[in-house]
Write an enzyme that holds these catalytic residues in place. Structure first.
Site, short mmCIF file in Angstrom:
data_model
loop_
_atom_site.label_atom_id
_atom_site.label_comp_id
_atom_site.label_asym_id
_atom_site.label_seq_id
_atom_site.Cartn_x
_atom_site.Cartn_y
_atom_site.Cartn_z
CD GLN A 1 -3.29 -0.83 2.21
OE1 GLN A 1 -2.93 -1.60 3.36
NE2 GLN A 1 -3.95 0.19 2.06
CG HIS A 2 0.43 3.66 2.31
ND1 HIS A 2 -0.73 4.09 2.40
CD2 HIS A 2 0.45 2.68 3.47
CE1 HIS A 2 -1.47 3.40 3.58
NE2 HIS A 2 -0.46 2.75 4.08
CG ASP B 1 0.09 -4.91 1.63
OD1 ASP B 1 -0.90 -4.23 2.10
OD2 ASP B 1 1.33 -4.81 2.12
#
Length: 486
Positions: free
Chosen positions: A71-72, A245
């Site tokens: 992520q991110h 994830d």
């Protein structure tokens, strides 16, 4: 039997699983490494995906594929779809000051934090995409001027997979990168909820916050529903929306409301499936969405399995011996405590903090005591996350322990003592990739709910709680001060 593929493009590697769509039975797998570092050229992920697919026997016989990713991460593209600069990953903390600034600019303190939590379910941290965009705008204006679109790692890989048709040759040419229309970028609720500019509560982008952070509007991926199609391969196989994830792991273990999933991987996460969105102004709980249409309030720590790796390296042993040593020491390690902020920390928000050892005496200066303290410190940090979820209204019917760190016998046996409740450990597996595969099966087979899969028998671990372990950890935890707050 129809086959489906699930991909986990994590910080460290790319894993591909091929499973039976109806039963979830594993058919074959493949894996390839990712480069180290907190910024990575996305083309390295594409190369690894190609290698992992090839090692898994290709996708010629699959009906659907979905990609889950870390992520991110900030992937910036120009108007032609070319990557502008290496992607900044979730664990890159250079945007810590940007996170502080963004909270201040919406009122500062609790006022600013509440404004962000109400808007997007989370308070900005260095991990979030929106803070990385602010950093880019302030520190690399020439690169920022070229950016036309921003997406996440799984978005970019899904886009590449649907745009090139190259599904297993391992041949990656420079001319392949940037040939697709940025207007065809797609994402899902789970991953979009970690950007800081998409609201799980409203299901809409907050373009005003994106513009505030970066200075102007950017193209962003269309957010698909849980089993919508993002595209297709040349053989007619459909491409699912993919997800982040954490949402994929929850789907992979079959988590339902009342389940708390504790994942010990590169990062440590504590998440629970919920029917309503969270909005924690303290910043401890991120109000994410999940991959099924529900929500996934989540606490994330930067330091998890690599705490075990680092301790084993210091002691000159492997992970199995580290576990044996830890179990040979008494609960509480006779007062020795490891505060495991080895790479800074996200929860609590101390991006520039370092790790610390407290209570070192002649009695505790032994490999067994240090091993025990490292395992307990890791688990205490996650238990603090569990407390934060409960404070936000999470129901804890059972704890499901997954991730590479869950393979440690010491982690399994000590976890119930620290968490204060029984722990369920599924068989070792690639649950992020499995969750992506389950999503792919849902897309291929249709239906209101994802298919019901049973993947192996879980083990149950129970032990009497030892409150003194967490009490001692709490005594010294806040002695580790982030240099930003000095």
């Amino acid at each position: 039997m129809p086959l489906v593929a699930g991909v986990d493009s994590s910080t460290q590697s790319c894993k591909v699983v091929i499973r039976d769509a109806d039963t979830g039975k594993l058919v074959r797998t493949g894996r390839a490494a990712h480069p180290d570092g907190t910024e990575v050229d996305p083309r390295a992920w594409w190369q690894a995906l190609q290698e992992a697919i090839a090692r898994a026997g290709g996708l010629a016989d699959v009906a659907a594929v979905s990609i889950a990713g870390q992520q991110h991460g900030m992937v910036c593209l120009d108007s032609a779809g070319t990557v502008v600069r290496p992607a900044l990953l979730w664990n890159d903390t250079r945007s810590a000051q940007a996170a502080t600034d963004l909270v201040e600019e919406l009122g500062g303190g609790q006022t600013g934090a509440r404004a962000w939590a109400d808007a997007v379910g989370s308070v900005p941290l260095a991990s979030f995409t929106i803070t990385k965009l602010r950093w880019l705008a302030r520190h690399e204006p020439d690169n920022a001027a070229r950016v036309a679109a921003v997406c996440l790692p799984h978005d970019w890989l899904t886009w590449r997979l649907s745009g090139t048709g190259d599904v297993g040759t391992g041949d990656v040419r420079a001319s392949d990168i940037g040939t697709s229309d940025i207007g065809t970028l797609r994402t899902d609720r789970g991953d979009a909820s970690g950007t800081g500019y998409w609201s799980p509560g409203s299901g809409e982008y907050r373009y005003d916050l994106l513009e505030h952070a970066f200075g102007r509007r950017l193209a962003v991926p269309v957010v698909l529903g849980p089993n919508d199609r993002a595209g297709e391969l040349p053989n007619g196989a459909v491409i699912g929306p993919g997800t982040g994830d954490n949402a994929a792991a929850a789907l992979g273990v079959g988590a339902v409301p009342g389940d708390v999933v504790v994942s010990i991987g590169t990062s440590g996460t504590v998440s629970s499936v919920a029917d309503t969105p969270a909005a924690d102004a303290s910043g401890a709980v991120a109000g994410f969405a999940d991959a099924t249409g529900r929500f996934l309030p989540l606490v994330c720590t930067l330091n998890a399995a690599r705490v075990l790796d680092a301790t084993a390296r210091m002691l000159g042993v492997d992970l199995d011996e580290l576990a044996r040593l830890a179990l040979a020491a008494p609960a509480g390690a006779d007062g020795l405590v490891v505060v495991p902020y080895l790479e800074g920390e996200r929860t609590p928000n101390r991006p520039l903090a370092t790790g610390a050892v407290h209570g070192l005496t002649l009695r505790t200066a032994s490999p067994a005591h240090l091993a025990r303290a490292a395992v307990e410190g890791l688990l205490c940090a996650l238990a603090d996350g569990l407390d934060a979820l409960v404070a936000q209204g999470a129901t804890v019917d059972r704890v499901i322990l997954v991730g590479g760190g869950a393979r440690s016998e010491a982690v399994r046996r000590i976890a119930p003592e620290v968490f204060g409740c029984p722990v369920r450990v599924p068989p070792p597996g690639e649950y992020v990739a499995d969750g992506a595969a389950r999503q792919a099966a849902w897309v291929a087979l249709g239906g209101v709910l994802p298919p019901s899969w049973t993947i192996g028998e879980a083990s149950e671990y129970d032990a009497s709680p030892v409150p003194a372990v967490r009490e001692r950890y709490a005594e010294v935890r806040d002695l580790t001060v982030d240099r930003l707050t000095v």
